[in-house]
Design a protein around this motif. Structure first.
Motif: not given
Length: 309
Positions: A281-294
């Motif tokens: 149940p670890l959490k993946s991180v979507a590539g799209d979620s990085l856009r605009g991420n400081s």
């Protein structure tokens, strides 16, 4: 027994296919990039390697994959350290023997944490001593309270363990610089190697006598870590601390982006291999979620520097 040499080590992430089987080509590409980046060793199945989610056979496969990749590409001197922690003394010893069979040179062992109230200082010392007695490989103590239900080995406990003839070092992911300095001032690195377990106190640790670092962000920035190590060795402390300041922001950014899942996504987005798949149940991180991420912007600046070295 052999003490690991001073320097930078990567607690390697393990890239996976969509069905959570090991992605062999991506994992080999990652091991090779780290070796080309100048690391002294690869820690397979540290906390970033998702060991707790692997079968015994998968654990051996991952160790062999790392060792074979290094040997095939002329990096025979790069160590493979295997994380062999388990919840029982018996299984931990078995994993140590498995690690030797698969090609590891050292083992790194977490303290069991299923029943924290029973893990008194005496019981912790007894556990590590019994496993180290049986281990066919040099043994390192891994202190990481976040993954051991808050159990945090103090410097007295680790110092007691350091006197064992087969215990050759420790990885301190607790982030306690005072503990690191107490241990590194008590034992020379040639006898007992004390490693910072996080990048945000890497240079501070070197100035306090540590042997180096075994830290998650090395997965992304091996050359920057190597540069800091070399600057400190050359006595260029101001330059080293300037670079360390940038690395400290990067280490924090990796934590905020998402730990293991974040490391995999950052690597796959910037180095051309691997997917962002983690064991549930670890959490993946979507590539799209990085856009605009400081925080990701901070990492991109460091990755540009990494690629320029």
């Amino acid at each position: 027994m052999s003490v690991p040499p001073s320097g930078c080590y990567a607690p390697s992430v393990l890239f996976l296919q969509d069905n959570e089987d090991i992605d062999i080509p991506a994992t080999k590409s990652h091991i090779l990039r780290l070796a080309q980046g100048g690391v002294c060793g690869i820690l397979v199945q540290g906390s970033n390697g998702e060991a707790q989610f692997l079968s015994h056979e998968e654990r051996k496969q991952a160790i062999r994959l790392a060792r074979d990749t290094l040997d095939e590409n002329g990096f025979r001197d790069v160590l493979v350290i295997a994380g062999t922690g388990a919840q029982s003394t018996r299984e931990t010893i078995k994993l140590c023997f498995d690690a030797k069979e698969a090609g590891a040179s050292h083992v790194l062992v977490l303290t069991p944490s299923t029943w924290p109230p029973q893990m008194t200082a005496d019981n912790i010392i007894q556990f590590h001593q019994q496993v180290a007695d049986a281990s066919p490989l040099p043994y390192m103590v891994y202190n990481f309270p976040v993954v051991t239900a808050g159990i945090d080995l103090d410097s007295d406990t680790i110092a007691a363990l350091a006197k064992h003839p087969n215990i050759v070092g420790t990885k301190l992911s607790c982030g306690n610089i005072g503990k690191l300095q107490r241990l590194s001032s008590k034992f020379p690195s040639s006898e007992f190697a004390v490693f910072a377990g996080r990048s945000d106190f890497f240079a501070h640790g070197l100035l306090s006598g540590s042997a180096g670092t075994i830290a998650a962000t090395v997965n992304i920035l091996p050359k920057i870590h190597g540069s800091i190590f070399q600057l400190v060795e050359k006595g260029k402390i101001s330059e080293a601390m300037d670079l360390q300041a940038k690395l400290g922001h990067g280490d924090w950014a990796v934590q905020k982006i998402g730990g293991i899942g974040g490391v995999k996504t950052i690597v796959s987005q910037n180095f051309g291999y691997g997917k962002n798949v983690v064991h549930k149940p670890l959490k993946s991180v979507a590539g799209d979620s990085l856009r605009g991420n400081s925080y990701y912007k901070t990492m991109l600046e460091l990755i540009d520097l990494e690629k320029s070295i």
